[in-house]
Design a protein around this motif. Structure first.
Motif, mmCIF file in Angstrom:
data_model
loop_
_atom_site.group_PDB
_atom_site.id
_atom_site.type_symbol
_atom_site.label_atom_id
_atom_site.label_comp_id
_atom_site.label_asym_id
_atom_site.label_seq_id
_atom_site.Cartn_x
_atom_site.Cartn_y
_atom_site.Cartn_z
ATOM 1 N N UNK A 111 0.843 -1.194 0.000
ATOM 2 C CA UNK A 111 0.000 0.000 0.000
ATOM 3 C C UNK A 111 0.880 1.246 0.000
ATOM 4 N N UNK A 112 0.719 2.066 -1.021
ATOM 5 C CA UNK A 112 1.481 3.310 -1.110
ATOM 6 C C UNK A 112 1.126 4.229 0.057
ATOM 7 N N UNK A 113 2.134 4.894 0.586
ATOM 8 C CA UNK A 113 1.937 5.808 1.701
ATOM 9 C C UNK A 113 2.410 5.246 3.026
ATOM 10 N N UNK A 114 2.561 3.933 3.103
ATOM 11 C CA UNK A 114 3.109 3.316 4.308
ATOM 12 C C UNK A 114 4.637 3.334 4.250
ATOM 13 N N UNK A 115 5.274 3.290 5.401
ATOM 14 C CA UNK A 115 6.741 3.306 5.449
ATOM 15 C C UNK A 115 7.231 2.270 6.453
ATOM 16 N N UNK A 116 8.163 1.415 6.010
ATOM 17 C CA UNK A 116 8.729 0.388 6.875
ATOM 18 C C UNK A 116 10.250 0.480 6.850
ATOM 19 N N UNK A 117 10.828 0.642 8.037
ATOM 20 C CA UNK A 117 12.273 0.646 8.205
ATOM 21 C C UNK A 117 12.676 -0.783 8.581
ATOM 22 N N UNK A 118 13.475 -1.434 7.755
ATOM 23 C CA UNK A 118 13.767 -2.860 7.906
ATOM 24 C C UNK A 118 15.233 -3.042 8.304
ATOM 25 N N UNK A 119 15.439 -3.665 9.475
ATOM 26 C CA UNK A 119 16.768 -3.847 10.047
ATOM 27 C C UNK A 119 17.106 -5.335 10.138
#
Length: 303
Positions: A111-119
């Protein structure tokens, strides 16, 4: 790299899961979405504890932290869809199937507009975190076209022993004893700490100093107690070298580290609800504040 208890409350598996909006910014809570190890185990014998693989969420000071992406991540994603847009921080212990299987069906990532920082850590001889995640984890295993990933995915590389800050939330890491390597996490905020150590195998000649140091005086230790001591040392089918520990060793670690509460996690696929009930009685007899992880469990930290 970007720098950045009381009794548990439980919700049943078929009841609506609470949204983060029901917790204020001063909260620190852990919610379990998948607690099983190795492979999903749906069926009538796993209804009460759940059959989804490793995924838990921490809501800390208004931020959303997600640890591992097993099949429990799909249910978390469904709950998140009512809260668009969302921003979350995802931390991976390692990349065995039972810790990544949920990501291809994690709807918010599409879904456009979501943000996930992946570590996460790059495996030995691996590429960058982004390359490894997209080309090695998702591309060969996902039934959904990768071009559908419309969310903003940002990748960050960690090494065991690194620490980082997300505003005033401190995140520390430590090496775990697991095939192909794994990494444990300690999350500290406002004087309260949770340690997540899955998957790890205890050492034969003493406590693992990496886990011990990470766990010192924590409010909660979530520990990979996949086996009992009897199963681990079984003459017919020993589990030595398989990368997992026992509840007895988890208790030893919690006692040595001065942990207030230990959560028994990463349940073996063969362990039924009734078997886990029996383990709960045995572990609480020697560590009364121990808890068996189950889907839907919400654990307030340091209240």
């Amino acid at each position: 790299m970007e720098t950045a208890t009381t009794l548990a409350m439980e919700t049943s598996l078929d009841s609506p899961n609470p949204s983060p909006s029901s917790f204020n910014p001063d909260d620190f809570v852990v919610q379990f979405w998948g607690v099983r190890g190795s492979i999903p185990t749906p069926g009538k014998s796993t209804i009460r504890y759940g059959g989804n693989t490793s995924c838990l969420e921490m809501r800390v000071a208004g931020k959303r932290l997600i640890f591992d992406g097993g099949t429990g991540l799909r249910m978390l994603g469904d709950a998140m869809m009512a809260e668009m847009p969302v921003e979350a921080y995802m931390f991976f212990t390692h990349y065995h199937w039972d810790h990544i299987q949920g990501f291809p069906l994690f709807t918010p990532a599409f879904v456009r507009g979501n943000c996930f920082h992946i570590y996460g850590a790059i495996p030995p001889e691996g590429e960058s975190m982004k390359q490894h995640f997209i080309e090695r984890i998702l591309h060969p295993n996902s039934p959904v076209p990768l071009k559908g990933l419309q969310a903003d995915l940002r990748f960050y590389e960690l090494k065991a022993g690194d620490s980082m800050m997300l505003d005033d939330i401190k995140i520390e890491t430590g090496q775990l004893n697991h095939p192909n390597t794994a990494m444990g996490y300690r999350i500290t905020w406002n004087g309260r700490s949770v340690v997540y150590c899955s998957d790890t195998e205890h050492l034969p000649d003493g406590l693992d100093e990496n886990v011990l140091n990470l766990s010192q005086n924590a409010d909660v230790l979530i520990y990979d107690a996949m086996y009992t001591d009897e199963e681990y040392h079984s003459p017919k089918s020993p589990k030595i070298g398989w990368g997992h520990s026992t509840w007895q060793e988890g208790v030893k670690m919690a006692q040595a580290a001065g942990v207030k509460r230990v959560v028994i996690f990463h349940h073996d696929p063969t362990h039924s609800d009734d078997f886990l009930d029996q383990i709960e009685q045995e572990v609480q007899a020697v560590f009364p504040k121990a808890i068996m992880a189950r889907e839907g469990l919400i654990l307030p930290i340091g209240v």
